[in-house]
Write an enzyme that holds these catalytic residues in place. Structure first.
Site, PDB file in Angstrom:
ATOM      1  N   ARG A 297       0.961  -1.313   0.060  1.00  0.00           N
ATOM      2  CA  ARG A 297       0.101  -0.182  -0.033  1.00  0.00           C
ATOM      3  C   ARG A 297       0.796   1.441  -0.041  1.00  0.00           C
ATOM      4  O   ARG A 297       0.459   2.325  -0.676  1.00  0.00           O
ATOM      5  CB  ARG A 297      -0.943  -0.041   1.101  1.00  0.00           C
ATOM      6  CG  ARG A 297      -2.120  -1.177   1.104  1.00  0.00           C
ATOM      7  CD  ARG A 297      -3.051  -0.969   2.053  1.00  0.00           C
ATOM      8  NE  ARG A 297      -4.018  -0.044   1.696  1.00  0.00           N
ATOM      9  CZ  ARG A 297      -4.210   1.213   2.418  1.00  0.00           C
ATOM     10  NH1 ARG A 297      -3.251   1.376   3.263  1.00  0.00           N
ATOM     11  NH2 ARG A 297      -4.946   2.142   1.975  1.00  0.00           N
ATOM     12  N   CYS A 327      14.856  -5.424  -3.939  1.00  0.00           N
ATOM     13  CA  CYS A 327      15.579  -4.603  -4.719  1.00  0.00           C
ATOM     14  C   CYS A 327      14.968  -3.812  -5.641  1.00  0.00           C
ATOM     15  O   CYS A 327      15.028  -3.991  -7.060  1.00  0.00           O
ATOM     16  CB  CYS A 327      16.862  -5.494  -5.227  1.00  0.00           C
ATOM     17  SG  CYS A 327      17.846  -6.362  -4.140  1.00  0.00           S
ATOM     18  N   TYR A 355      -6.166  -5.204   2.650  1.00  0.00           N
ATOM     19  CA  TYR A 355      -5.140  -5.146   1.165  1.00  0.00           C
ATOM     20  C   TYR A 355      -3.674  -5.119   1.599  1.00  0.00           C
ATOM     21  O   TYR A 355      -2.859  -4.453   1.168  1.00  0.00           O
ATOM     22  CB  TYR A 355      -5.500  -3.887   0.497  1.00  0.00           C
ATOM     23  CG  TYR A 355      -6.971  -3.500   0.336  1.00  0.00           C
ATOM     24  CD1 TYR A 355      -7.579  -4.424  -0.617  1.00  0.00           C
ATOM     25  CD2 TYR A 355      -7.765  -2.796   1.069  1.00  0.00           C
ATOM     26  CE1 TYR A 355      -8.980  -4.314  -0.697  1.00  0.00           C
ATOM     27  CE2 TYR A 355      -9.373  -2.592   0.567  1.00  0.00           C
ATOM     28  CZ  TYR A 355      -9.739  -3.494  -0.254  1.00  0.00           C
ATOM     29  OH  TYR A 355     -11.289  -3.180  -0.512  1.00  0.00           O
TER      30      TYR A 355
HETATM   31  C1  LIG Z   1     -13.289  -3.318  -3.277  1.00  0.00           C
HETATM   32  C2  LIG Z   1     -14.593  -3.079  -3.372  1.00  0.00           C
HETATM   33  C3  LIG Z   1     -15.463  -2.944  -2.081  1.00  0.00           C
HETATM   34  C4  LIG Z   1     -14.560  -2.647  -0.844  1.00  0.00           C
HETATM   35  O1  LIG Z   1     -14.273  -1.429  -0.690  1.00  0.00           O
HETATM   36  P1  LIG Z   1     -13.564  -0.826   0.747  1.00  0.00           P
HETATM   37  O2  LIG Z   1     -12.883   0.486   0.415  1.00  0.00           O
HETATM   38  O3  LIG Z   1     -12.342  -1.904   1.083  1.00  0.00           O
HETATM   39  O4  LIG Z   1     -14.510  -0.785   1.710  1.00  0.00           O
HETATM   40  C5  LIG Z   1     -16.788  -2.924  -1.980  1.00  0.00           C
HETATM   41  N1  LIG Z   1     -17.491  -3.127  -3.299  1.00  0.00           N
HETATM   42  C6  LIG Z   1     -16.653  -3.355  -4.444  1.00  0.00           C
HETATM   43  C7  LIG Z   1     -17.538  -3.827  -5.637  1.00  0.00           C
HETATM   44  C8  LIG Z   1     -15.511  -3.474  -4.572  1.00  0.00           C
HETATM   45  O5  LIG Z   1     -14.868  -3.747  -5.612  1.00  0.00           O
END
Ligand SMILES: *Cc1c(COP(=O)(O)O)cnc(C)c1O
Length: 399
Positions: A297, A327, A355
């Site tokens: 991230r 690296c 994530y």
């Molecule tokens: C990634 C995603 C979420 C979740 O998003 P967050 O920011 O982790 O809450 C919900 N719905 C869809 C369709 C997604 O792709």
């Protein structure tokens, strides 16, 4: 879960290790459900963290599940979610993957006209579907995690409503749900209300509509001064918007949300070890036994994770740049004030549940970390640390 628990976990299971605190997940889930009308349903966005134990735990809390790949659907079923509690929201998949999901009897969300047409021609009204709309609300956050803007590949543009209607009419499609998801980390919760208004207007065009899915975007605080989406206030505002709508319409819809990050981010603590302290002319680097292959991230989204020294919490604060062992440029944090770090100290990245492990890789032939679930005062290993053999597992030696 306390920092003492974390140090014990680092001693017992080694580092790098992701630790998830069950109680934090539960608290966030309860905060959400108690903020909205009791008919509202929450579909945990599996992609944030899919360890089967986490899925089972969230299922036991009463949540439903949002899946973006057929394998997430299968994991969800394996974790015990019933098919009516699973929504499949893929993008850029072929009809075959959608047909596989039909076979598993889950709700299906279609996000482009091409598949909508193929699906309609083949199945007509025999299997109800959701349509993913891109309402083009620019929801802020980071451009890389915003999905509602005009260039986004997600959803069917609201400007193509006529086209959707034409496909519905000519193929007899049964649309039971409308969906939107404008991205992550929405700063202004009113974006949801704006979206809801749009959904109510769209509903006119969908006579069989039962569900309105507002996606996610719930924000969690990553650093001091950051705010969390105020779900209590949002819940009240949404309830009022629904009540206002009901004054003009007798139609009733069940509202769905799909929180990922909100449920699991704060539960996660990523434990690492300081390998080397490297003083250059300009900077003091802390080199740790991890890299962006374990937590991408910061490098991918410029995201901020609080880093603390668990081994020396009372040491004098110094300024460090925390880097990984990959690296390539591999910086977790620039110019951070951390209690004096010595080689061998255990550091923790906060807010690493979402994530984190999920986006890890074997880049540089490094092994993926272990995962530990802290439940009812006990630490359970829920994924063993990879070993050298894992790197060769799927390789076929032809020489
Ligand atoms: C990634 C995603 C979420 C979740 O998003 P967050 O920011 O982790 O809450 C919900 N719905 C869809 C369709 C997604 O792709």
């Amino acid at each position: 879960m306390t920092d003492k628990n974390l140090i014990k976990i680092a001693e017992e299971f080694g580092t790098p290790t992701y630790v998830y605190d069950a109680e934090s997940i539960k608290n966030h889930y309860e905060k959400l459900t108690s903020s909205f009308h009791k008919s509202t349903r929450f579909f945990y966005a599996a992609k944030a963290l899919t360890n089967i134990n986490i899925l089972k735990y969230i299922k036991n809390l009463g949540a439903s599940l949002d899946c973006v790949s057929i394998n997430e659907v299968k994991l969800g079923l394996k974790a015990g979610f019933t098919s009516d509690k699973i929504l499949f929201t893929p993008n850029c998949v072929d009809l075959r993957e959608i047909e596989e999901a039909m076979g598993l009897k889950v709700h299906i969300n279609i996000d482009n006209i091409s598949i909508l047409e193929q699906f309609g021609n083949k199945y007509g009204n025999t299997y109800p579907i959701f349509v993913r709309i891109n309402p083009h609300i620019y929801a802020g956050g980071n451009h890389k995690i915003s999905t509602g803007h005009i260039d986004s590949k997600f959803g069917i543009s609201i400007h193509q409503l006529r086209h959707i209607e034409r496909v519905m009419k000519s193929t007899n499609l049964l649309v039971e749900g409308l969906h939107m998801h404008t991205g992550s980390e929405i700063k202004d919760a009113d974006v949801f209300l704006q979206g809801l208004e749009i959904m109510f207007e769209l509903a006119e065009h969908f006579p069989d509509l039962k569900y309105i899915d507002m996606g996610s975007g719930f924000k969690v605080p990553y650093q001091e001064g950051d705010m969390e989406t105020d779900v209590k206030t949002l819940g009240k505002k949404v309830e009022k918007a629904v009540a206002d709508y009901q004054k003009e319409s007798s139609r009733k819809f069940q509202l769905w949300f799909e929180p990922g990050k909100y449920l699991v981010s704060e539960s996660g603590h990523f434990l690492v070890k300081s390998n080397v302290i490297k003083q250059t002319t300009a900077t003091v680097f802390v080199g740790i036994n991890s890299g962006f292959n374990h937590l991408i991230r910061p490098m991918f989204y410029d995201s901020y994770h609080i880093i603390e020294n668990l081994s020396n919490p009372k040491g004098p604060e110094r300024i460090y740049t925390v880097v990984g062992n990959i690296c390539e440029t591999d910086t977790f944090a620039w110019d951070r004030k951390i209690n004096e770090v010595r080689e061998g100290d255990i550091l923790v990245f906060r807010n690493a549940g979402a994530y984190g492990f999920e986006m890890s890789s074997n880049f540089n032939s490094r092994l993926k970390p272990a995962e530990v679930f802290f439940l009812d005062g006990k630490a359970h290993l829920i994924r063993r640390r990879e070993e050298f053999e894992d790197l060769l597992k799927n390789q076929i030696e032809v020489l």
